[in-house]
Structure formats: structure tokens, C-alpha cells
Design a protein around this motif. Structure first.
Motif, PDB file in Angstrom:
ATOM      1  N   UNK A  34       0.988  -0.969   0.035  1.00  0.00           N
ATOM      2  CA  UNK A  34       0.110  -0.109  -0.047  1.00  0.00           C
ATOM      3  C   UNK A  34       1.034   1.148   0.084  1.00  0.00           C
ATOM      4  N   UNK A  35       1.901   1.312   0.807  1.00  0.00           N
ATOM      5  CA  UNK A  35       2.814   2.273   1.062  1.00  0.00           C
ATOM      6  C   UNK A  35       3.417   2.551  -0.393  1.00  0.00           C
ATOM      7  N   UNK A  36       3.826   1.283  -1.076  1.00  0.00           N
ATOM      8  CA  UNK A  36       4.780   1.873  -2.321  1.00  0.00           C
ATOM      9  C   UNK A  36       3.964   2.103  -3.385  1.00  0.00           C
ATOM     10  N   UNK A  37       2.688   1.670  -3.345  1.00  0.00           N
ATOM     11  CA  UNK A  37       1.837   1.967  -4.496  1.00  0.00           C
ATOM     12  C   UNK A  37       1.184   3.396  -4.392  1.00  0.00           C
ATOM     13  N   UNK A  38       0.751   3.733  -3.211  1.00  0.00           N
ATOM     14  CA  UNK A  38       0.077   5.038  -2.795  1.00  0.00           C
ATOM     15  C   UNK A  38       1.129   6.146  -2.758  1.00  0.00           C
ATOM     16  N   UNK A  39       2.480   6.128  -2.506  1.00  0.00           N
ATOM     17  CA  UNK A  39       3.369   7.170  -2.345  1.00  0.00           C
ATOM     18  C   UNK A  39       3.436   8.026  -3.671  1.00  0.00           C
ATOM     19  N   UNK A  40       3.533   7.554  -4.873  1.00  0.00           N
ATOM     20  CA  UNK A  40       3.761   8.429  -5.847  1.00  0.00           C
ATOM     21  C   UNK A  40       2.339   9.112  -6.112  1.00  0.00           C
ATOM     22  N   UNK A  41       1.367   8.852  -5.769  1.00  0.00           N
ATOM     23  CA  UNK A  41      -0.097   9.375  -6.096  1.00  0.00           C
ATOM     24  C   UNK A  41      -0.028  10.614  -5.093  1.00  0.00           C
ATOM     25  N   UNK A  42       0.384  10.209  -3.758  1.00  0.00           N
ATOM     26  CA  UNK A  42       0.394  11.097  -2.593  1.00  0.00           C
ATOM     27  C   UNK A  42       1.368  12.191  -2.874  1.00  0.00           C
ATOM     28  N   UNK A  43       2.561  11.912  -3.480  1.00  0.00           N
ATOM     29  CA  UNK A  43       3.520  12.793  -3.598  1.00  0.00           C
ATOM     30  C   UNK A  43       3.237  14.011  -4.424  1.00  0.00           C
ATOM     31  N   UNK A  44       2.191  13.713  -5.495  1.00  0.00           N
ATOM     32  CA  UNK A  44       1.592  14.767  -6.247  1.00  0.00           C
ATOM     33  C   UNK A  44       0.870  16.012  -5.539  1.00  0.00           C
ATOM     34  N   UNK A  45       0.434  15.617  -4.310  1.00  0.00           N
ATOM     35  CA  UNK A  45      -0.174  16.800  -3.522  1.00  0.00           C
ATOM     36  C   UNK A  45       1.058  17.162  -2.479  1.00  0.00           C
ATOM     37  N   UNK A  46       1.993  16.538  -2.361  1.00  0.00           N
ATOM     38  CA  UNK A  46       3.005  16.874  -1.251  1.00  0.00           C
ATOM     39  C   UNK A  46       2.650  16.425  -0.039  1.00  0.00           C
ATOM     40  N   UNK A  47       3.301  16.883   1.056  1.00  0.00           N
ATOM     41  CA  UNK A  47       3.057  16.421   2.412  1.00  0.00           C
ATOM     42  C   UNK A  47       1.685  17.068   2.713  1.00  0.00           C
TER      43      UNK A  47
END
Length: 267
Positions: A34-47
Motif C-alpha cells: 500500500x505504501x509503495x503503490x500510494x506514495x507516488x500519488x500522494x507525492x503529487x499533492x506533497x506532504x
């Protein structure tokens, strides 16, 4: 080689220890995936704390895989606006399955700093706005609490903390660390105690047991901190702990009775 899958299947079905380790391994693999797959999408919005919604949605299906039924009592208590501190007992990593059911929007946990260095899991936690604290450096921990108190007021942030400080599967609660209560008093926000019922009927790391079962989460009425000062923190800490301990004892008795009543003849 052809018999290996069959042997694994038989072990999973009839060996409780093998069954336990398979389920724990699947849980850990799910979190890493989950962390690996979602991190790129989350990175689009930043922290951003808004990324917590992605993690919550991705973790929720685990309860179906494990056959864990979640019951929530008192959810209406969290239907309030503004910032607050949630304190919850901590039994195991399995707490995640229950926490994602009740954690409100715009709420992040305070977690140990070591989690930040756990590869993609740490990266996903950072992107989701989680607050990291070094439990071994008192001054750093105090600074984090002070900064978080200011952020809570400025951004109307809610914060979740496990005041026991470590996992505890005993029948009673460990002594509470005071960080959560210093935070609530500094920010002058209410505290919502949450108690998760014992897992021992279906999960035990000591006995290597992991079956299906029911988890009850009880959200207790808020405890106000308005007007309190730092000198009130010790008494506040003990009052909240005793309230949660009483609720846990009551839930332990009721929950065990319910489990025995619902237990099928051939699990």
C-alpha cells in the motif's frame, strides 16, 4: 516441489503457529505494498494530512480478509468541529484495522521517529502528514509537542496518540506518558479517550494465535482542558487513564461473554 503448495495449505489449515505467521506476513506485505503503490500519488499533492484518506481507504479491506468484525460505540462523540487530541490504548499493529474505522478527517497520529526510516512505509507516513517524535530525546520531544500545539490551533488539526508508548496486550493498561496531555493543555483542546477491546479471543502474539473475531471500539465522552495549566497535567493524565482502564475492564468482561456466545462449534 508439487507437494509443497499442498503441504503449505495443510499447515495453514491445521497448524496454528504457521497460520499465525502467514497472516502476520500478509499484513506486513499489505502495508508495504500500500505504501509503495500510494506514495507516488500522494507525492503529487506533497506532504498533506489529506493523504491520510488514501491510507485509510487502502487499509480498510484488511478486516474482510481476516474476518474481523468491527463494532464502534459512541461514534457521535467525535461529531464536533475544531481540533482535539485522541488518546487510544495500543495492543498490536492490528490496531490499524480498527483505527482507520474511526479516525476522523484532518487527523494524524504522532508516531515514533524510527518509523520514518522504514523505506516506503516511512515515506508514505511522512507524505500523510504524520508527526514523528524521538522518544529517547526529551528536549526534541518537548519541541515537537510545542510545535504541534501551535499547528493544531492554526490548521484545526486533530492528533491521535497512544499514551502507553508501546504495545501492550495485558489485561490492564500501562502507565501513561504525559506528552498527549501536555499537548492538549498547551493547545487548550479537548481530549477524546478511545478504548479498543482486547484481541485475546482471536489474536495473540504470545500464543501465536490469529483467527477471526469481533473487535469493539468505544469512544468515550470528551475531557475538557480549557483553563487547565501544565501543573494540572499529572492529575489529568491519571484521570483519563483511570476512565479508559475502567472502560477496558468492562469491555473485557462483556466482550469475552459475547465471544463465547457467538463461537461456532467448529471454528
Amino acid at each position: 516441489l508439487l507437494l509443497l503448495p499442498l503441504a503449505a495449505l495443510l499447515l495453514y489449515r491445521y497448524n496454528a503457529t504457521f497460520h499465525y505467521f502467514c497472516k502476520v506476513a500478509f499484513f506486513n506485505c499489505w502495508i508495504v505494498a500500500v505504501a509503495t503503490l500510494l506514495s507516488p500519488f500522494a507525492a503529487l499533492w506533497g506532504r498533506s494530512v489529506e493523504n491520510m484518506k488514501l491510507l485509510r481507504a487502502a487499509i480498510r479491506p484488511l478486516k474482510y480478509f481476516y474476518g474481523i468484525k468491527i463494532q464502534v460505540w459512541g461514534s457521535e462523540h467525535l461529531n464536533v468541529k475544531g481540533p482535539y487530541v485522541i488518546v487510544c490504548n495500543h495492543q498490536a499493529s492490528l490496531d490499524l484495522i480498527g483505527i482507520v474505522e474511526i479516525i476522523p478527517d484532518h487527523c494524524v497520529p504522532i508516531v515514533k521517529k524510527e518509523l520514518m526510516y522504514m523505506g516506503t512505509v516511512g515515506w508514505a507516513c511522512w507524505l500523510s502528514g504524520m508527526i514523528f517524535i524521538d522518544r529517547h530525546k526529551r528536549e526534541d520531544a518537548i519541541n515537537v509537542i510545542s510545535q504541534t500545539a501551535r499547528t493544531m490551533q492554526r490548521e484545526k488539526l486533530r492528533v491521535l496518540i497512544f499514551p502507553e508508548g508501546t504495545r501492550n496486550q495485558d489485561k490492564s493498561m500501562l502507565p501513561f506518558k504525559r506528552g498527549a496531555f501536555h499537548l492538549a493543555v498547551q493547545a487548550q483542546v479537548p481530549i477524546f479517550p478511545i478504548v479498543i477491546s482486547p484481541y485475546r479471543e482471536f489474536f495473540s502474539s504470545k500464543d501465536k494465535k490469529f483467527t477471526s473475531g469481533t473487535c469493539t471500539i468505544r469512544i468515550l465522552p470528551k475531557v475538557e482542558t480549557q483553563g487547565l495549566s501544565q501543573k494540572d497535567v499529572p492529575e489529568l493524565t491519571e484521570t483519563v487513564r483511570q476512565t479508559m482502564a475502567d472502560a477496558l475492564a468492562e469491555m473485557s468482561t462483556n466482550h469475552c461473554g459475547d465471544q463465547r456466545a457467538e463461537q461456532p462449534p467448529f471454528p
